[in-house]
Design a protein around this motif. Sequence first.
Motif, PDB file in Angstrom:
ATOM      1  N   ARG A  24       0.841  -1.208   0.000  1.00 29.01           N
ATOM      2  CA  ARG A  24       0.000   0.000   0.000  1.00 29.01           C
ATOM      3  C   ARG A  24       0.873   1.254   0.000  1.00 29.01           C
ATOM      4  NH1 ARG A  24      -3.573   2.842   4.358  1.00 29.01           N
ATOM      5  NH2 ARG A  24      -4.695   4.262   3.005  1.00 29.01           N
ATOM      6  N   VAL A  25       1.918   1.271   0.811  1.00 25.51           N
ATOM      7  CA  VAL A  25       2.792   2.441   0.866  1.00 25.51           C
ATOM      8  C   VAL A  25       3.528   2.627  -0.462  1.00 25.51           C
ATOM      9  CG1 VAL A  25       4.794   3.466   2.021  1.00 25.51           C
ATOM     10  CG2 VAL A  25       2.970   2.425   3.378  1.00 25.51           C
ATOM     11  N   LEU A  26       3.935   1.543  -1.101  1.00 22.26           N
ATOM     12  CA  LEU A  26       4.558   1.655  -2.421  1.00 22.26           C
ATOM     13  C   LEU A  26       3.581   2.283  -3.411  1.00 22.26           C
ATOM     14  CD1 LEU A  26       6.902   1.126  -4.383  1.00 22.26           C
ATOM     15  CD2 LEU A  26       5.911  -1.155  -4.756  1.00 22.26           C
ATOM     16  N   LYS A  27       2.344   1.848  -3.393  1.00 18.70           N
ATOM     17  CA  LYS A  27       1.326   2.408  -4.293  1.00 18.70           C
ATOM     18  C   LYS A  27       1.101   3.885  -3.988  1.00 18.70           C
ATOM     19  CE  LYS A  27      -1.860   2.035  -7.454  1.00 18.70           C
ATOM     20  NZ  LYS A  27      -1.459   1.970  -8.853  1.00 18.70           N
ATOM     21  N   GLN A  28       1.055   4.250  -2.697  1.00 17.15           N
ATOM     22  CA  GLN A  28       0.904   5.654  -2.328  1.00 17.15           C
ATOM     23  C   GLN A  28       2.091   6.472  -2.825  1.00 17.15           C
ATOM     24  OE1 GLN A  28       0.473   5.306   1.937  1.00 17.15           O
ATOM     25  NE2 GLN A  28      -1.733   5.649   1.828  1.00 17.15           N
ATOM     26  N   ALA A  29       3.286   5.918  -2.718  1.00 13.48           N
ATOM     27  CA  ALA A  29       4.481   6.634  -3.169  1.00 13.48           C
ATOM     28  C   ALA A  29       4.385   6.962  -4.656  1.00 13.48           C
ATOM     29  CB  ALA A  29       5.733   5.807  -2.890  1.00 13.48           C
ATOM     30  N   ARG A  34       2.270  12.611  -1.261  1.00 18.35           N
ATOM     31  CA  ARG A  34       2.126  13.510  -0.103  1.00 18.35           C
ATOM     32  C   ARG A  34       1.136  12.880   0.871  1.00 18.35           C
ATOM     33  NH1 ARG A  34       3.916  17.282  -3.586  1.00 18.35           N
ATOM     34  NH2 ARG A  34       5.468  18.620  -2.612  1.00 18.35           N
ATOM     35  N   GLN A  35       1.646  12.554   2.040  1.00 14.09           N
ATOM     36  CA  GLN A  35       0.840  11.905   3.064  1.00 14.09           C
ATOM     37  C   GLN A  35       0.965  12.655   4.382  1.00 14.09           C
ATOM     38  OE1 GLN A  35      -1.088   8.977   2.731  1.00 14.09           O
ATOM     39  NE2 GLN A  35      -0.723   9.282   0.550  1.00 14.09           N
ATOM     40  N   ARG A  36      -0.018  12.467   5.238  1.00 15.89           N
ATOM     41  CA  ARG A  36       0.034  12.972   6.607  1.00 15.89           C
ATOM     42  C   ARG A  36       0.289  11.765   7.501  1.00 15.89           C
ATOM     43  NH1 ARG A  36       0.083  17.857   5.815  1.00 15.89           N
ATOM     44  NH2 ARG A  36      -1.493  19.012   4.736  1.00 15.89           N
ATOM     45  N   TRP A  37       1.373  11.824   8.253  1.00 17.34           N
ATOM     46  CA  TRP A  37       1.763  10.750   9.150  1.00 17.34           C
ATOM     47  C   TRP A  37       1.401  11.148  10.566  1.00 17.34           C
ATOM     48  CZ3 TRP A  37       3.504   6.328   6.882  1.00 17.34           C
ATOM     49  CH2 TRP A  37       3.789   6.422   5.520  1.00 17.34           C
ATOM     50  N   VAL A  65      10.691   5.189   2.376  1.00 21.48           N
ATOM     51  CA  VAL A  65      11.332   6.394   2.896  1.00 21.48           C
ATOM     52  C   VAL A  65      10.555   7.612   2.403  1.00 21.48           C
ATOM     53  CG1 VAL A  65      13.017   6.581   1.008  1.00 21.48           C
ATOM     54  CG2 VAL A  65      13.538   7.602   3.236  1.00 21.48           C
ATOM     55  N   ALA A  66      10.485   8.622   3.265  1.00 23.83           N
ATOM     56  CA  ALA A  66       9.795   9.868   2.918  1.00 23.83           C
ATOM     57  C   ALA A  66      10.579  11.043   3.486  1.00 23.83           C
ATOM     58  CB  ALA A  66       8.378   9.862   3.481  1.00 23.83           C
ATOM     59  N   GLU A  67      10.362  12.206   2.899  1.00 24.48           N
ATOM     60  CA  GLU A  67      10.995  13.435   3.387  1.00 24.48           C
ATOM     61  C   GLU A  67       9.945  14.284   4.100  1.00 24.48           C
ATOM     62  OE1 GLU A  67      12.837  17.430   1.480  1.00 24.48           O
ATOM     63  OE2 GLU A  67      13.683  15.539   0.749  1.00 24.48           O
ATOM     64  N   VAL A  68      10.268  14.693   5.311  1.00 21.68           N
ATOM     65  CA  VAL A  68       9.375  15.536   6.101  1.00 21.68           C
ATOM     66  C   VAL A  68       9.238  16.885   5.400  1.00 21.68           C
ATOM     67  CG1 VAL A  68       9.082  16.695   8.332  1.00 21.68           C
ATOM     68  CG2 VAL A  68       9.982  14.351   8.246  1.00 21.68           C
ATOM     69  N   ALA A  87       4.656  14.551   4.972  1.00 25.23           N
ATOM     70  CA  ALA A  87       5.896  14.013   4.405  1.00 25.23           C
ATOM     71  C   ALA A  87       5.614  13.518   2.993  1.00 25.23           C
ATOM     72  CB  ALA A  87       6.455  12.889   5.266  1.00 25.23           C
ATOM     73  N   LEU A  88       6.636  13.617   2.158  1.00 24.35           N
ATOM     74  CA  LEU A  88       6.545  13.212   0.766  1.00 24.35           C
ATOM     75  C   LEU A  88       7.292  11.902   0.575  1.00 24.35           C
ATOM     76  CD1 LEU A  88       5.795  14.000  -2.207  1.00 24.35           C
ATOM     77  CD2 LEU A  88       8.057  15.073  -2.325  1.00 24.35           C
ATOM     78  N   LEU A  89       6.553  10.851   0.208  1.00 22.22           N
ATOM     79  CA  LEU A  89       7.175   9.561  -0.067  1.00 22.22           C
ATOM     80  C   LEU A  89       8.045   9.672  -1.311  1.00 22.22           C
ATOM     81  CD1 LEU A  89       4.071   7.338   0.631  1.00 22.22           C
ATOM     82  CD2 LEU A  89       6.283   7.069   1.777  1.00 22.22           C
TER      83      LEU A  89
END
Length: 132
Positions: A24-29, A34-37, A65-68, A87-89
């Motif tokens: 799921r995270v790979l698909k979101q990336a 852009r996600q809210r953690w 991995v994502a950048e804040v 953060a941006l995956l």
Amino acid sequence: MRDWLYIVDPTEPSPDGQRLTKDRVLKQAETEPRQRWWLSRPRHMVPGDRIWIYFATPVKEVAAVAEVEGPPYGVAGDTKFPFRFPALLNFPATRALHQNPVPLATLSNRHAQGVTFVKANDIGLLLSHAGL
């Protein structure tokens, strides 16, 4: 810039009610990077910090991995995780980690809990697996 180990339990729903699996995270990336953690308590994260996403049960490996993009902020109505941060995956790096994850057993912190700093001697291994 700091590197954080951000732990996700794929067997538990996230605050949005969904389970965060590696797939799921790979698909979101790829489609919604852009996600809210979420956090149970505030951390001193700043834009440019990286979060290395460790998937706990059952795989026990870092696979994203994502950048804040902004500091943590409070949200009302969530007593378990009252803080969020954007953060941006990183899709290419997450894809590389998905294909070649870093097992928890290879990191200095083999009993990671919560959100913590990545040990300096582990950053090279994570960067290598991510192709960064």
